[in-house]
Write a protein that holds these residues in place. Structure first.
Motif, PDB file in Angstrom:
ATOM      1  N   GLU A 116      45.678   7.823  46.839  1.00 29.04           N
ATOM      2  CA  GLU A 116      45.990   6.462  46.369  1.00 29.04           C
ATOM      3  C   GLU A 116      46.394   6.414  44.911  1.00 29.04           C
ATOM      4  OE1 GLU A 116      43.044   7.655  47.083  1.00 29.04           O
ATOM      5  OE2 GLU A 116      41.701   7.176  45.408  1.00 29.04           O
ATOM      6  N   SER A 117      45.989   7.442  44.131  1.00 29.23           N
ATOM      7  CA  SER A 117      46.331   7.395  42.706  1.00 29.23           C
ATOM      8  C   SER A 117      46.653   8.788  42.197  1.00 29.23           C
ATOM      9  CB  SER A 117      45.142   6.827  41.914  1.00 29.23           C
ATOM     10  OG  SER A 117      44.069   7.766  41.905  1.00 29.23           O
ATOM     11  N   TRP A 161      45.255  10.162  39.748  1.00 29.58           N
ATOM     12  CA  TRP A 161      43.981  10.841  39.479  1.00 29.58           C
ATOM     13  C   TRP A 161      43.473  11.510  40.749  1.00 29.58           C
ATOM     14  CZ3 TRP A 161      39.128  11.088  41.391  1.00 29.58           C
ATOM     15  CH2 TRP A 161      38.218  11.790  40.607  1.00 29.58           C
ATOM     16  N   ARG A 162      43.559  10.815  41.888  1.00 28.88           N
ATOM     17  CA  ARG A 162      43.053  11.375  43.152  1.00 28.88           C
ATOM     18  C   ARG A 162      43.819  12.637  43.524  1.00 28.88           C
ATOM     19  NH1 ARG A 162      38.501  10.829  44.983  1.00 28.88           N
ATOM     20  NH2 ARG A 162      38.576   8.637  44.423  1.00 28.88           N
ATOM     21  N   ASP A 204      32.849  11.883  42.541  1.00 27.59           N
ATOM     22  CA  ASP A 204      33.449  10.758  41.814  1.00 27.59           C
ATOM     23  C   ASP A 204      33.126   9.348  42.295  1.00 27.59           C
ATOM     24  OD1 ASP A 204      36.114  11.732  43.599  1.00 27.59           O
ATOM     25  OD2 ASP A 204      36.048   9.569  43.299  1.00 27.59           O
ATOM     26  N   ARG A 205      32.366   9.215  43.332  1.00 28.95           N
ATOM     27  CA  ARG A 205      31.889   7.900  43.758  1.00 28.95           C
ATOM     28  C   ARG A 205      30.479   8.075  44.326  1.00 28.95           C
ATOM     29  NH1 ARG A 205      37.107   4.662  46.562  1.00 28.95           N
ATOM     30  NH2 ARG A 205      38.566   5.201  44.912  1.00 28.95           N
ATOM     31  N   LEU A 214      30.091   5.231  35.684  1.00 27.04           N
ATOM     32  CA  LEU A 214      31.150   4.243  35.940  1.00 27.04           C
ATOM     33  C   LEU A 214      30.889   2.930  35.208  1.00 27.04           C
ATOM     34  CD1 LEU A 214      31.301   5.113  39.715  1.00 27.04           C
ATOM     35  CD2 LEU A 214      33.197   5.476  38.140  1.00 27.04           C
ATOM     36  N   PRO A 265      33.086   2.644  41.997  1.00 27.63           N
ATOM     37  CA  PRO A 265      33.802   2.382  40.748  1.00 27.63           C
ATOM     38  C   PRO A 265      34.215   0.918  40.579  1.00 27.63           C
ATOM     39  CG  PRO A 265      35.097   3.805  42.192  1.00 27.63           C
ATOM     40  CD  PRO A 265      33.745   3.706  42.775  1.00 27.63           C
ATOM     41  N   ARG A 323      32.524  -0.615  37.388  1.00 31.38           N
ATOM     42  CA  ARG A 323      33.434  -0.836  36.263  1.00 31.38           C
ATOM     43  C   ARG A 323      33.536  -2.323  35.921  1.00 31.38           C
ATOM     44  NH1 ARG A 323      37.986   3.781  37.886  1.00 31.38           N
ATOM     45  NH2 ARG A 323      36.776   5.519  37.021  1.00 31.38           N
ATOM     46  N   PHE A 329      43.304   0.279  43.753  1.00 33.69           N
ATOM     47  CA  PHE A 329      43.533   1.502  42.975  1.00 33.69           C
ATOM     48  C   PHE A 329      44.975   2.028  43.069  1.00 33.69           C
ATOM     49  CE2 PHE A 329      39.674   2.153  40.948  1.00 33.69           C
ATOM     50  CZ  PHE A 329      38.582   2.272  41.789  1.00 33.69           C
ATOM     51  N   HIS A 369      40.937  -1.331  36.687  1.00 34.53           N
ATOM     52  CA  HIS A 369      39.901  -0.315  36.960  1.00 34.53           C
ATOM     53  C   HIS A 369      40.491   1.091  37.061  1.00 34.53           C
ATOM     54  CE1 HIS A 369      36.742  -3.336  38.753  1.00 34.53           C
ATOM     55  NE2 HIS A 369      37.168  -3.686  37.563  1.00 34.53           N
ATOM     56  N   ASN A 370      41.811   1.230  37.194  1.00 36.49           N
ATOM     57  CA  ASN A 370      42.394   2.569  37.004  1.00 36.49           C
ATOM     58  C   ASN A 370      43.809   2.461  36.439  1.00 36.49           C
ATOM     59  OD1 ASN A 370      44.007   1.975  39.269  1.00 36.49           O
ATOM     60  ND2 ASN A 370      43.797   4.038  40.124  1.00 36.49           N
ATOM     61  N   ASP A 394      40.994   6.311  33.600  1.00 36.90           N
ATOM     62  CA  ASP A 394      41.373   7.572  34.251  1.00 36.90           C
ATOM     63  C   ASP A 394      41.956   8.584  33.274  1.00 36.90           C
ATOM     64  OD1 ASP A 394      42.489   6.764  37.717  1.00 36.90           O
ATOM     65  OD2 ASP A 394      40.496   7.039  36.826  1.00 36.90           O
ATOM     66  N   LEU A 403      38.771  10.094  32.689  1.00 36.62           N
ATOM     67  CA  LEU A 403      37.901  10.571  33.775  1.00 36.62           C
ATOM     68  C   LEU A 403      38.418  11.952  34.160  1.00 36.62           C
ATOM     69  CD1 LEU A 403      35.787   9.908  36.089  1.00 36.62           C
ATOM     70  CD2 LEU A 403      37.771   9.225  37.441  1.00 36.62           C
TER      71      LEU A 403
END
Ligand code: GZL
Length: 312
Positions: free
Chosen positions: A28-29, A31-32, A105-106, A123, A156, A160, A184, A212-213, A241, A261
């Protein structure tokens, strides 16, 4: 003697060739994607056979993947849990099978004896750092804030939000006037920001965006520009992130701050598993990673260069 020694070493090495199932949320991002890249790299370097599953951000797919890993008899399971609730039974199945589970991470709301350890950032603290940055930046000027929340029900998104509200507490000139999930992602972040802009007099009434990201912030920056406003100036942009593209936006003056992050959650996870596999060493229940604030003044172009090849 030589042959015996080689055979023994071979056996030892073979014993070390562990199989790990990884239930990843999705992609999804940016970062992921980086977390996935680094986890695969770390497994390779450590001689771990990694079974990878992408859940397309659906909890039922994560649970199915975990059940599959348990049936395969893997030596450990890594999971980044998309939401915080609904994990008790599958975690009980893993415990019953004596397969250690490491959260990445979660967090989950299950009791912490249901997993070996959780690797991630604080977070709440991340949100608080973002809120405090906004307080320091706007002083006593009135500031109407719009908020793009992470995936509904994820730790998160919950933490957050809590942290940001802590960060701005006591500064009544700063007010969150609209808040909605952007899941996200860049695309939903952009769509929701478009609705915020329309609802707030074309954006004239918005002083800042808290996302949030970074991916939702990058999508929102596009929407702000399409509305004829200057992101980073007319509307301040703060997110979390530390992905390359937020530093790119900062170097162009279109974003203001991010809380980094690390995508390397697998390193501490595999270290904890190695010790556990070796002699049953129990790690702490939470292995915390750092959260550093970066602003437009922190050489964003250099930060972009330093991160652009890390698999985001
Ligand atoms: C936070 C992590 C979040 C990232 C997002 O620990 O779970 O999930 O901040 C990602 O980019 O979607």
């Amino acid at each position: 003697l030589m042959m015996t020694t080689v055979a023994t070493l071979g056996l030892a090495a073979a014993a070390q060739a562990q199989t790990v199932g990884f239930s990843q949320i999705g992609s999804e991002s940016g970062w992921r994607a980086a977390e996935t890249t680094l986890t695969k790299q770390q497994a390779e370097e450590r001689g771990i056979d990694l079974k990878f599953s992408d859940a397309q951000q659906k909890q039922e797919n994560q649970i199915a993947a975990m059940r599959n890993f348990i049936a395969q008899g893997v030596d450990a399971i890594l999971i980044a849990p998309v939401v915080a609730t609904g994990w008790d039974s599958i975690l009980a199945e893993a415990k019953e099978a004596e397969i250690p589970v490491v959260l990445l991470d979660r967090k989950v709301d299950s009791s912490d004896d249901m997993y070996l350890t959780a690797v991630g950032s604080d977070l709440v603290h991340e949100g608080e750092v973002a809120g405090k940055w906004l307080v320091d930046t706007v002083g006593d000027k009135d500031c109407r804030v719009v908020e793009l929340q992470g995936t509904t029900g994820s730790s998160p998104a919950i933490d957050r939000k809590t942290g940001f509200e802590k960060g701005i507490a006591g500064h009544d000139n700063i007010e969150i006037v609209r808040s909605q999930t952007g899941d996200f992602t860049r695309s939903v972040g952009k769509e929701v920001m478009e609705s915020f802009l329309q609802a707030e007099n074309g954006g004239e009434n918005i002083c800042a965006l808290y996302a949030h990201n970074d991916d939702m912030a990058v999508g929102a920056i596009q929407a702000i520009k399409e509305a004829g406003l200057l992101p980073g100036k007319d509307i301040l942009v703060v997110s979390i992130d530390g992905v390359p593209d937020i530093f790119k936006a900062m170097s162009e003056g279109e974003a203001n701050a991010t809380v980094e992050l690390t995508p390397n959650m697998a390193g501490p996870a595999f270290d904890a598993l190695a010790a556990y596999w070796k002699d049953g060493t129990m790690p702490p229940k939470f292995i915390q990673t750092d959260s550093a604030l970066y602003t437009m003044q922190d050489d964003p172009a250099g930060q972009y260069e330093a991160r652009k090849d890390l698999g985001y």
